[in-house]
Design an enzyme around this catalytic site. Structure first.
Site, PDB file in Angstrom:
ATOM      1  NE  ARG A 158     -10.568 -37.126-108.936  1.00 31.89           N
ATOM      2  CZ  ARG A 158     -11.454 -37.270-109.916  1.00 31.89           C
ATOM      3  NH1 ARG A 158     -12.647 -36.729-109.826  1.00 31.89           N
ATOM      4  NH2 ARG A 158     -11.152 -37.925-111.004  1.00 31.89           N
ATOM      5  CD  GLU A 218     -18.440 -42.331-111.390  1.00 29.30           C
ATOM      6  OE1 GLU A 218     -17.588 -41.756-110.699  1.00 29.30           O
ATOM      7  OE2 GLU A 218     -18.918 -41.839-112.428  1.00 29.30           O
ATOM      8  CG  HIS A 248     -10.240 -42.996-115.776  1.00 27.10           C
ATOM      9  ND1 HIS A 248     -10.759 -44.158-116.292  1.00 27.10           N
ATOM     10  CD2 HIS A 248     -11.276 -42.354-115.193  1.00 27.10           C
ATOM     11  CE1 HIS A 248     -12.063 -44.200-116.033  1.00 27.10           C
ATOM     12  NE2 HIS A 248     -12.402 -43.123-115.361  1.00 27.10           N
ATOM     13  CG  HIS A 273      -8.828 -39.062-115.009  1.00 33.70           C
ATOM     14  ND1 HIS A 273      -9.494 -38.647-116.142  1.00 33.70           N
ATOM     15  CD2 HIS A 273      -9.742 -39.075-114.006  1.00 33.70           C
ATOM     16  CE1 HIS A 273     -10.763 -38.415-115.831  1.00 33.70           C
ATOM     17  NE2 HIS A 273     -10.943 -38.653-114.542  1.00 33.70           N
ATOM     18  NE  ARG A 326     -11.520 -43.164-111.277  1.00 34.53           N
ATOM     19  CZ  ARG A 326     -12.041 -42.018-111.577  1.00 34.53           C
ATOM     20  NH1 ARG A 326     -11.297 -40.944-111.594  1.00 34.53           N
ATOM     21  NH2 ARG A 326     -13.318 -41.916-111.873  1.00 34.53           N
TER      22      ARG A 326
HETATM   23  P1  FAD Z   1     -10.891 -26.977-115.495  1.00 33.36           P
HETATM   24  O1  FAD Z   1     -12.298 -27.356-115.640  1.00 33.36           O
HETATM   25  O2  FAD Z   1      -9.891 -27.827-116.190  1.00 33.36           O
HETATM   26  O3  FAD Z   1     -10.714 -25.485-115.992  1.00 33.36           O
HETATM   27  C1  FAD Z   1      -9.442 -24.884-116.070  1.00 33.36           C
HETATM   28  C2  FAD Z   1      -9.567 -23.597-116.846  1.00 33.36           C
HETATM   29  O4  FAD Z   1      -8.360 -22.859-116.774  1.00 33.36           O
HETATM   30  C3  FAD Z   1      -9.841 -23.781-118.325  1.00 33.36           C
HETATM   31  O5  FAD Z   1     -10.784 -22.810-118.689  1.00 33.36           O
HETATM   32  C4  FAD Z   1      -8.491 -23.501-118.972  1.00 33.36           C
HETATM   33  O6  FAD Z   1      -8.570 -23.055-120.308  1.00 33.36           O
HETATM   34  C5  FAD Z   1      -7.996 -22.388-118.065  1.00 33.36           C
HETATM   35  N1  FAD Z   1      -6.557 -22.158-118.077  1.00 33.36           N
HETATM   36  C6  FAD Z   1      -5.554 -23.038-117.866  1.00 33.36           C
HETATM   37  N2  FAD Z   1      -4.375 -22.408-117.917  1.00 33.36           N
HETATM   38  C7  FAD Z   1      -4.623 -21.099-118.149  1.00 33.36           C
HETATM   39  C8  FAD Z   1      -3.814 -19.947-118.310  1.00 33.36           C
HETATM   40  N3  FAD Z   1      -2.487 -19.998-118.264  1.00 33.36           N
HETATM   41  N4  FAD Z   1      -4.414 -18.765-118.541  1.00 33.36           N
HETATM   42  C9  FAD Z   1      -5.757 -18.673-118.634  1.00 33.36           C
HETATM   43  N5  FAD Z   1      -6.577 -19.732-118.503  1.00 33.36           N
HETATM   44  C10 FAD Z   1      -6.014 -20.931-118.258  1.00 33.36           C
HETATM   45  N6  FAD Z   1     -14.625 -35.136-112.185  1.00 33.36           N
HETATM   46  C11 FAD Z   1     -15.803 -35.436-111.611  1.00 33.36           C
HETATM   47  O7  FAD Z   1     -16.059 -35.033-110.469  1.00 33.36           O
HETATM   48  N7  FAD Z   1     -16.725 -36.175-112.285  1.00 33.36           N
HETATM   49  C12 FAD Z   1     -16.512 -36.624-113.548  1.00 33.36           C
HETATM   50  O8  FAD Z   1     -17.376 -37.269-114.131  1.00 33.36           O
HETATM   51  C13 FAD Z   1     -15.279 -36.323-114.168  1.00 33.36           C
HETATM   52  N8  FAD Z   1     -15.020 -36.753-115.425  1.00 33.36           N
HETATM   53  C14 FAD Z   1     -13.880 -36.314-116.037  1.00 33.36           C
HETATM   54  C15 FAD Z   1     -13.681 -36.639-117.382  1.00 33.36           C
HETATM   55  C16 FAD Z   1     -12.567 -36.155-118.047  1.00 33.36           C
HETATM   56  C17 FAD Z   1     -12.363 -36.498-119.502  1.00 33.36           C
HETATM   57  C18 FAD Z   1     -11.631 -35.357-117.359  1.00 33.36           C
HETATM   58  C19 FAD Z   1     -10.419 -34.826-118.061  1.00 33.36           C
HETATM   59  C20 FAD Z   1     -11.808 -35.048-116.022  1.00 33.36           C
HETATM   60  C21 FAD Z   1     -12.939 -35.520-115.355  1.00 33.36           C
HETATM   61  N9  FAD Z   1     -13.170 -35.209-114.022  1.00 33.36           N
HETATM   62  C22 FAD Z   1     -14.357 -35.543-113.443  1.00 33.36           C
HETATM   63  C23 FAD Z   1     -12.274 -34.296-113.303  1.00 33.36           C
HETATM   64  C24 FAD Z   1     -12.892 -32.891-113.331  1.00 33.36           C
HETATM   65  O9  FAD Z   1     -13.501 -32.683-114.575  1.00 33.36           O
HETATM   66  C25 FAD Z   1     -11.863 -31.808-113.099  1.00 33.36           C
HETATM   67  O10 FAD Z   1     -11.061 -32.113-112.001  1.00 33.36           O
HETATM   68  C26 FAD Z   1     -12.560 -30.480-112.827  1.00 33.36           C
HETATM   69  O11 FAD Z   1     -13.487 -30.218-113.849  1.00 33.36           O
HETATM   70  C27 FAD Z   1     -11.534 -29.377-112.719  1.00 33.36           C
HETATM   71  O12 FAD Z   1     -12.195 -28.142-112.684  1.00 33.36           O
HETATM   72  P2  FAD Z   1     -11.352 -26.825-112.631  1.00 33.36           P
HETATM   73  O13 FAD Z   1     -12.307 -25.697-112.678  1.00 33.36           O
HETATM   74  O14 FAD Z   1     -10.397 -26.881-111.519  1.00 33.36           O
HETATM   75  O15 FAD Z   1     -10.457 -26.878-113.973  1.00 33.36           O
HETATM   76  C1  SIN Z   2     -15.407 -41.040-115.052  1.00 30.90           C
HETATM   77  O1  SIN Z   2     -16.479 -40.747-115.578  1.00 30.90           O
HETATM   78  O2  SIN Z   2     -14.957 -42.176-114.994  1.00 30.90           O
HETATM   79  C2  SIN Z   2     -14.583 -39.949-114.470  1.00 30.90           C
HETATM   80  C3  SIN Z   2     -15.081 -39.627-113.144  1.00 30.90           C
HETATM   81  C4  SIN Z   2     -14.063 -38.860-112.388  1.00 30.90           C
HETATM   82  O3  SIN Z   2     -12.929 -38.734-112.820  1.00 30.90           O
HETATM   83  O4  SIN Z   2     -14.410 -38.391-111.303  1.00 30.90           O
END
Ligand code: FAD
Ligand code: SIN
Length: 520
Positions: A371, A114, A229, A336, A275
């Site tokens: 990032r 990537e 993104h 993103h 990015r």
């Molecule tokens: P999240 O996975 O977002 O989880 C947050 C949780 O908190 C959820 O369960 C939500 O419902 C809960 N929540 C929020 N507010 C409250 C509240 N007030 N009360 C109770 N619960 C609440 N990163 C990579 O490394 N590789 C990738 O390929 C990649 N692809 C991505 C693709 C997309 C479409 C997106 C949006 C992001 C991507 N990212 C990727 C970024 C990565 O997915 C996120 O940064 C990471 O998953 C965040 O994890 P987290 O556990 O911090 O939050």
């Molecule tokens: C992507 O698949 O392009 C998202 C990867 C990332 O946000 O880390």
């Protein structure tokens, strides 16, 4: 009358960071994972590209470190990065032992490329459903732990904090407020993409954890750094569905609306430039050609390869009437990821006793000003685990918990909430987006302040209203930080200060002061 419950550990959020923390804490006491929607509804679930980890034969931890530091544009916390890249392999091997099925080539794990990675180091699962696979494995593991309970559709509204110490949170389930008292509270609420009109983030990403922490007196850091993104689907009435960077990693190219390839005119790495560079280049082409989008072209790639490598992207685009094997796909940037968040040390500790944070809600400084792609699933695993380790130690030193909280409940008409929400999101997109300047940021502030003043200091029990109350705090924090940073670094780009000017190395922090936001 609100109900009271007690738990040893309260985790708010069920993405990668919250679930990984829950697994660790499950052996130390009773754990409640409160999550505001279905447990799977999170950014984690929708992550496509993969997870970056230095496990391939051609890679080294030191090279992953260098690439991360370079992407962060001089503002990474080197200690946090060292921890990420060196503890990452163990966290991934653990996940594989728990049943994660990453894609393979023969008997070996398959790694892809990537942007801004100098080695093929991105592990992926079922082609482009890496997050879903990680979420599946973590939820299965959590479900096997007797002392961990998942509470779905349970939204944290505010933290219970007295004299700089956190005692749990107020939870909303249906229309009932529950006072949940805990020895330790771990924020794992993810990001805030919904603050922007165009975002790849799911609906749950409204910055709740950042706003709750801010109201409770926590310090937030690096809020001006929002990653856009470059390639989200652009078509009227259709969500900004992500078209993974891995597509470009496998050879997809960007063309302007006249069909011209343009990325080499902006950066020697072409489509695989960092990015922020790709996003700004796309905007520049859109302005030049007076268009709303550019195209992502993968029609030169073998059809069967695309279908097998990107099954989910292929089928989702087809649902929206775009065949990625045959057509150029209209794309433009979308909000993103947020590099900033609740300031923590490398053990997830915040400046509030008993309050820890991990994952996208937190700011360890691991991402600096920008990032490196696919580093955040790894961040959730590494720092979810570390926050849990520190939280379990802290809990043993814990004193008795307080239980005073009462509030009167406010409400605002639903139609007014929708209107303010759209105004906020549109303002953020137009004025605090990929390219900013002092004038646009000041205009944004003028529009945001009245919404902030209307919502702040009130107590709501309608989830949609609570989300707006949180979104406007986060919007204001991003805007204030972007105004205060009078230079361009990483993902923060200002047309009135295009360079890194003296003082750029200073991190900006934000806290609540009286009823306003203070940058310090
Ligand atoms: P999240 O996975 O977002 O989880 C947050 C949780 O908190 C959820 O369960 C939500 O419902 C809960 N929540 C929020 N507010 C409250 C509240 N007030 N009360 C109770 N619960 C609440 N990163 C990579 O490394 N590789 C990738 O390929 C990649 N692809 C991505 C693709 C997309 C479409 C997106 C949006 C992001 C991507 N990212 C990727 C970024 C990565 O997915 C996120 O940064 C990471 O998953 C965040 O994890 P987290 O556990 O911090 O939050
Ligand atoms: C992507 O698949 O392009 C998202 C990867 C990332 O946000 O880390």
């Amino acid at each position: 009358m609100s109900e009271k419950i007690y738990t040893d550990y309260l985790i708010i959020g069920s993405g990668v960071a919250g679930l990984r923390a829950a697994i660790e804490l499950g052996s130390h006491g009773n754990v409640l994972v409160a999550t505001k929607d279905l447990p799977t509804e999170s950014s984690t679930e929708y992550a496509q590209g993969g997870v970056a980890v230095a496990l391939s034969d051609e890679d080294e931890i030191g090279i992953h470190f260098e690439d991360t530091i370079k992407a962060g544009d001089g503002l990474c916390n080197e200690e946090a990065v060292k921890i990420l890249v060196s503890e990452g392999p163990e966290r991934i091997m653990e996940l594989i032992n728990w049943g994660a099925e990453f894609d393979k080539e023969g008997s070996k794990l398959a790694f892809t490329l990537e942007a801004a990675h100098s080695r093929k180091r991105i592990l992926h699962a079922h082609g482009d459903s890496t997050g879903r696979e990680i979420e599946r494995v973590l939820i299965n593991k959590v479900s096997s732990l007797e002392r961990v309970t998942k509470a779905s559709f349970t939204m944290a509204v505010d933290l219970i904090v007295e004299e700089g110490r956190c005692y749990g949170a107020l939870l909303l389930k249906g229309d009932k407020i529950i006072k949940c008292f805990s020895k330790v509270t771990v924020l794992a609420t993810g990001g805030a993409g919904q603050v922007y009109a165009r975002t790849t983030n799911p609906k749950v990403c409204t910055g709740d954890g950042m706003a709750m922490a801010f109201r409770a007196g926590a310090h937030l850091k690096d809020m001006e750094f929002v990653q856009f993104h470059p390639t989200a689907l652009y078509a009227p009435g259709i969500p900004a569905f992500l078209l993974s960077e891995a597509l470009r990693g496998e050879g997809a190219r960007l063309r302007n609306i006249n069909g011209e390839l343009f990325m080499k005119n902006y950066h020697h790495l072409g489509e695989l430039a960092p990015r922020d560079v790709v996003s700004r280049s796309i905007i520049s082409e859109m302005v030049k050609t007076k268009s709303t989008h550019v195209y992502l072209d993968m029609t030169h790639l073998e059809e069967n390869f695309i279908k097998k490598r990107f099954p989910s992207i292929y089928s989702t685009c087809l649902r929206f009437n775009f065949d990625i094997t045959k057509q150029w796909i209209p794309v433009s940037p979308a909000a993103h990821f947020i590099m900033g968040g609740v300031e923590t040390d490398v053990w997830g500790r915040t400046n509030i006793e008993g309050l820890f944070a991990a994952g996208e809600v937190a700011c360890t400084g691991v991402h600096g000003a920008n990032r490196l792609a696919s580093n955040s699933l790894l961040e959730g695993l590494v720092y979810g685990y570390r926050a849990a380790c520190a939280a379990s130690e802290y809990a043993y030193r814990r004193q008795n918990i307080s239980n005073s909280f009462e509030s009167k409940i406010d409400s605002i008409e639903a139609s007014e909430i929708s209107k303010m929400r759209e105004e906020l999101r549109q303002t953020m997109w137009e004025k605090v987006g990929v390219i900013r300047c002092g004038k646009s940021l000041s205009q944004a502030k003028t529009k945001i302040i009245p919404i902030y003043e209307k919502m702040t200091e009130k107590f709501f029990i309608d989830p949609y209203t609570i989300e707006l109350k949180n979104m406007v705090v986060v919007g204001l924090m991003i805007t204030e930080a972007a105004l205060a940073r009078k230079n361009s670094v990483g993902a923060h780009y200002r047309t009135d200060y295009r360079e890194k000017l003296p003082g750029w190395e200073k991190h900006l922090r934000i806290r609540k002061k009286d009823t306003t936001v203070e940058v310090f």
